[in-house]
Write a protein that holds these residues in place. Structure first.
Motif, PDB file in Angstrom:
ATOM      1  N   CYS A 180       0.978  -1.238  -0.168  1.00 42.67           N
ATOM      2  CA  CYS A 180       0.048  -0.086   0.085  1.00 42.67           C
ATOM      3  C   CYS A 180       0.704   1.301  -0.027  1.00 42.67           C
ATOM      4  O   CYS A 180       0.540   2.237  -0.597  1.00 42.67           O
ATOM      5  CB  CYS A 180      -0.957  -0.004   1.170  1.00 42.67           C
ATOM      6  SG  CYS A 180      -2.261   1.273   1.326  1.00 42.67           S
ATOM      7  N   LEU A 181       1.918   1.160   0.832  1.00 43.66           N
ATOM      8  CA  LEU A 181       2.955   2.466   0.803  1.00 43.66           C
ATOM      9  C   LEU A 181       3.669   2.601  -0.466  1.00 43.66           C
ATOM     10  O   LEU A 181       3.611   3.947  -0.912  1.00 43.66           O
ATOM     11  CB  LEU A 181       3.803   2.330   2.056  1.00 43.66           C
ATOM     12  CG  LEU A 181       4.749   3.449   2.020  1.00 43.66           C
ATOM     13  CD1 LEU A 181       3.588   4.859   2.682  1.00 43.66           C
ATOM     14  CD2 LEU A 181       5.633   3.417   3.335  1.00 43.66           C
ATOM     15  N   GLU A 186       4.290   5.629  -5.670  1.00 39.32           N
ATOM     16  CA  GLU A 186       4.161   5.598  -7.082  1.00 39.32           C
ATOM     17  C   GLU A 186       3.253   6.525  -7.543  1.00 39.32           C
ATOM     18  O   GLU A 186       3.450   7.204  -8.884  1.00 39.32           O
ATOM     19  CB  GLU A 186       4.227   4.129  -7.499  1.00 39.32           C
ATOM     20  CG  GLU A 186       5.206   3.207  -7.268  1.00 39.32           C
ATOM     21  CD  GLU A 186       4.996   1.682  -7.534  1.00 39.32           C
ATOM     22  OE1 GLU A 186       5.808   0.777  -7.773  1.00 39.32           O
ATOM     23  OE2 GLU A 186       3.769   1.128  -7.780  1.00 39.32           O
ATOM     24  N   LYS A 187       2.029   6.516  -6.948  1.00 34.73           N
ATOM     25  CA  LYS A 187       1.119   7.457  -7.615  1.00 34.73           C
ATOM     26  C   LYS A 187       1.615   8.886  -7.290  1.00 34.73           C
ATOM     27  O   LYS A 187       1.190   9.967  -8.330  1.00 34.73           O
ATOM     28  CB  LYS A 187      -0.326   7.196  -6.803  1.00 34.73           C
ATOM     29  CG  LYS A 187      -1.037   5.968  -7.411  1.00 34.73           C
ATOM     30  CD  LYS A 187      -2.228   5.867  -6.631  1.00 34.73           C
ATOM     31  CE  LYS A 187      -2.944   4.392  -6.918  1.00 34.73           C
ATOM     32  NZ  LYS A 187      -4.375   4.351  -6.293  1.00 34.73           N
ATOM     33  N   ASP A 198      10.027  22.375 -13.448  1.00 38.01           N
ATOM     34  CA  ASP A 198      11.088  21.653 -13.182  1.00 38.01           C
ATOM     35  C   ASP A 198      11.055  21.756 -11.530  1.00 38.01           C
ATOM     36  O   ASP A 198      12.092  20.955 -11.197  1.00 38.01           O
ATOM     37  CB  ASP A 198      12.627  21.858 -13.848  1.00 38.01           C
ATOM     38  CG  ASP A 198      12.385  21.641 -15.249  1.00 38.01           C
ATOM     39  OD1 ASP A 198      11.600  21.047 -15.589  1.00 38.01           O
ATOM     40  OD2 ASP A 198      13.325  22.266 -15.889  1.00 38.01           O
ATOM     41  N   SER A 199      10.418  22.301 -10.915  1.00 34.54           N
ATOM     42  CA  SER A 199      10.323  22.467  -9.427  1.00 34.54           C
ATOM     43  C   SER A 199       9.816  21.268  -8.791  1.00 34.54           C
ATOM     44  O   SER A 199      10.225  21.000  -7.561  1.00 34.54           O
ATOM     45  CB  SER A 199       9.667  23.711  -8.781  1.00 34.54           C
ATOM     46  OG  SER A 199       8.275  23.764  -9.460  1.00 34.54           O
ATOM     47  N   TYR A 200       9.364  20.305  -9.472  1.00 39.05           N
ATOM     48  CA  TYR A 200       8.963  19.145  -8.894  1.00 39.05           C
ATOM     49  C   TYR A 200      10.120  18.008  -9.017  1.00 39.05           C
ATOM     50  O   TYR A 200      10.021  16.986  -8.185  1.00 39.05           O
ATOM     51  CB  TYR A 200       7.876  18.383  -9.852  1.00 39.05           C
ATOM     52  CG  TYR A 200       8.477  17.761 -11.036  1.00 39.05           C
ATOM     53  CD1 TYR A 200       8.719  16.617 -11.242  1.00 39.05           C
ATOM     54  CD2 TYR A 200       8.424  18.650 -12.432  1.00 39.05           C
ATOM     55  CE1 TYR A 200       9.104  16.004 -12.334  1.00 39.05           C
ATOM     56  CE2 TYR A 200       8.829  18.069 -13.614  1.00 39.05           C
ATOM     57  CZ  TYR A 200       9.188  17.087 -13.439  1.00 39.05           C
ATOM     58  OH  TYR A 200       9.567  16.470 -14.832  1.00 39.05           O
ATOM     59  N   ILE A 201      11.233  18.509  -9.759  1.00 35.46           N
ATOM     60  CA  ILE A 201      12.161  17.339  -9.726  1.00 35.46           C
ATOM     61  C   ILE A 201      12.954  16.834  -8.325  1.00 35.46           C
ATOM     62  O   ILE A 201      13.117  15.685  -8.118  1.00 35.46           O
ATOM     63  CB  ILE A 201      13.336  17.799 -10.563  1.00 35.46           C
ATOM     64  CG1 ILE A 201      12.952  17.958 -12.045  1.00 35.46           C
ATOM     65  CG2 ILE A 201      14.547  16.949 -10.612  1.00 35.46           C
ATOM     66  CD1 ILE A 201      13.938  18.431 -13.031  1.00 35.46           C
ATOM     67  N   PRO A 202      13.180  17.891  -7.370  1.00 30.64           N
ATOM     68  CA  PRO A 202      13.497  17.247  -5.993  1.00 30.64           C
ATOM     69  C   PRO A 202      12.723  16.573  -5.229  1.00 30.64           C
ATOM     70  O   PRO A 202      13.080  15.477  -4.698  1.00 30.64           O
ATOM     71  CB  PRO A 202      14.166  18.907  -5.354  1.00 30.64           C
ATOM     72  CG  PRO A 202      14.129  19.862  -6.537  1.00 30.64           C
ATOM     73  CD  PRO A 202      13.163  19.214  -7.758  1.00 30.64           C
ATOM     74  N   VAL A 203      11.518  16.848  -5.429  1.00 28.25           N
ATOM     75  CA  VAL A 203      10.431  16.070  -4.624  1.00 28.25           C
ATOM     76  C   VAL A 203      10.281  14.769  -5.313  1.00 28.25           C
ATOM     77  O   VAL A 203      10.181  13.599  -4.715  1.00 28.25           O
ATOM     78  CB  VAL A 203       9.011  16.700  -5.038  1.00 28.25           C
ATOM     79  CG1 VAL A 203       7.861  15.922  -4.113  1.00 28.25           C
ATOM     80  CG2 VAL A 203       8.931  18.080  -4.393  1.00 28.25           C
ATOM     81  N   ARG A 204      10.242  14.609  -6.500  1.00 26.95           N
ATOM     82  CA  ARG A 204      10.142  13.144  -7.217  1.00 26.95           C
ATOM     83  C   ARG A 204      11.477  12.422  -6.887  1.00 26.95           C
ATOM     84  O   ARG A 204      11.561  11.032  -6.515  1.00 26.95           O
ATOM     85  CB  ARG A 204      10.210  13.091  -8.802  1.00 26.95           C
ATOM     86  CG  ARG A 204       9.737  12.148  -9.516  1.00 26.95           C
ATOM     87  CD  ARG A 204       9.432  12.154 -10.757  1.00 26.95           C
ATOM     88  NE  ARG A 204      10.511  12.772 -11.614  1.00 26.95           N
ATOM     89  CZ  ARG A 204      10.260  12.883 -12.982  1.00 26.95           C
ATOM     90  NH1 ARG A 204       9.167  12.535 -13.636  1.00 26.95           N
ATOM     91  NH2 ARG A 204      11.325  13.256 -13.943  1.00 26.95           N
ATOM     92  N   SER A 205      12.699  13.026  -6.743  1.00 26.76           N
ATOM     93  CA  SER A 205      13.977  12.135  -6.783  1.00 26.76           C
ATOM     94  C   SER A 205      13.881  11.875  -5.164  1.00 26.76           C
ATOM     95  O   SER A 205      14.338  10.669  -5.024  1.00 26.76           O
ATOM     96  CB  SER A 205      14.937  13.283  -6.691  1.00 26.76           C
ATOM     97  OG  SER A 205      16.161  12.839  -6.467  1.00 26.76           O
ATOM     98  N   ILE A 210      12.935   7.103  -1.367  1.00 23.02           N
ATOM     99  CA  ILE A 210      12.239   6.443  -0.481  1.00 23.02           C
ATOM    100  C   ILE A 210      11.771   5.158  -0.682  1.00 23.02           C
ATOM    101  O   ILE A 210      11.801   4.019  -0.017  1.00 23.02           O
ATOM    102  CB  ILE A 210      10.979   7.215   0.014  1.00 23.02           C
ATOM    103  CG1 ILE A 210      11.467   8.681   0.763  1.00 23.02           C
ATOM    104  CG2 ILE A 210      10.076   6.629   1.006  1.00 23.02           C
ATOM    105  CD1 ILE A 210      10.393   9.444   0.973  1.00 23.02           C
ATOM    106  N   LEU A 211      11.151   5.151  -2.186  1.00 23.37           N
ATOM    107  CA  LEU A 211      10.856   3.882  -2.633  1.00 23.37           C
ATOM    108  C   LEU A 211      11.664   2.903  -2.664  1.00 23.37           C
ATOM    109  O   LEU A 211      11.716   1.371  -2.480  1.00 23.37           O
ATOM    110  CB  LEU A 211      10.117   4.191  -3.913  1.00 23.37           C
ATOM    111  CG  LEU A 211       9.396   2.959  -4.708  1.00 23.37           C
ATOM    112  CD1 LEU A 211       8.393   2.472  -4.041  1.00 23.37           C
ATOM    113  CD2 LEU A 211       9.034   3.243  -6.096  1.00 23.37           C
TER     114      LEU A 211
END
Length: 217
Positions: A180-181, A186-187, A198-205, A210-211
């Motif tokens: 579930c986590l 992933e979502k 491109d400000s989302y790149i640090p968050v996605r990294s 974590i994954l």
């Protein structure tokens, strides 16, 4: 699309699941050792010698009466010694593996479960931190598709798992909590792909890290 309010709801459920996981991962309280039994040292039930009262007839063993048991003990000791000198291994115990092997298997299994639980606790804690410090400011600029129901399900699984503490149901709940986590992370990564800058790149990294730690073996 969902804004900061929906993310705060998800974070609240995940934080509740984290507290439950931390409590479930705490070590069991040690069991109190059994109290030694008190034995009598005098009287008819005592472990020491019982002396006959004056005038009471006592049985007297003639010399040599224990000769036969003594000879049997010597013969048994001799046979064991000869077996050790010849190097013959002791016959395997019938009925399955030896107790030390069962203990070793149980220990390895417990270590694997503790490691899986530790990764789940660490990943949940890190996810809440990333959502609060990195993702929440982004949602104030641009809403993203979120799935709060997954966080609710995650909290419910963790609550059910905490009631088990051990056993096959605990292992199944632990596996479902991992899955579930994994789905939640992933979502979030997929949702960030539609962000306009491109400000989302640090968050996605951070989410990918974590994954990766969650799925590490």
């Amino acid at each position: 699309m969902a804004g900061p309010a929906a993310l705060l709801v998800s974070i609240g459920h995940q934080a509740g699941a984290l507290r439950t996981l931390q409590a479930a991962a705490a070590p069991h309280p040690p069991r109190s050792p059994p109290q030694p039994s008190h034995t009598k040292t005098s009287g008819t039930g005592g472990s020491g010698p019982v002396w006959g009262s004056p005038g009471e007839e006592t049985e007297v063993h003639e010399p040599g009466g224990d000769r036969e048991p003594e000879e049997e003990r010597k013969a048994a000791g001799k046979s064991r010694k000869e077996g050790e000198e010849s190097g013959d291994p002791s016959p395997p115990s019938p009925g399955g593996p030896r107790p030390e092997r069962l203990v070793r298997r149980g220990t390895l299994r417990e270590m694997a479960l503790r490691g899986k639980m530790s990764r789940l606790v660490e990943a949940t804690s890190r996810l809440v931190q990333v959502e609060e410090t990195l993702l929440l400011p982004l949602l104030q600029q641009h809403p993203l598709p979120l799935h709060p129901k997954d966080s609710i399900e995650f909290r419910n699984i963790c609550s059910h798992m905490a009631l088990q503490r051990e056993g096959q149901q605990f292992e199944r709940d632990l596996h479902e909590a991992h899955q579930c986590l994994k789905t939640i992370i992933e979502k979030l990564i997929c949702s960030l792909a539609v962000f306009p800058s491109d400000s989302y790149i640090p968050v996605r990294s951070a989410l990918r890290q974590i994954l990766q730690n969650l799925l590490a073996v």
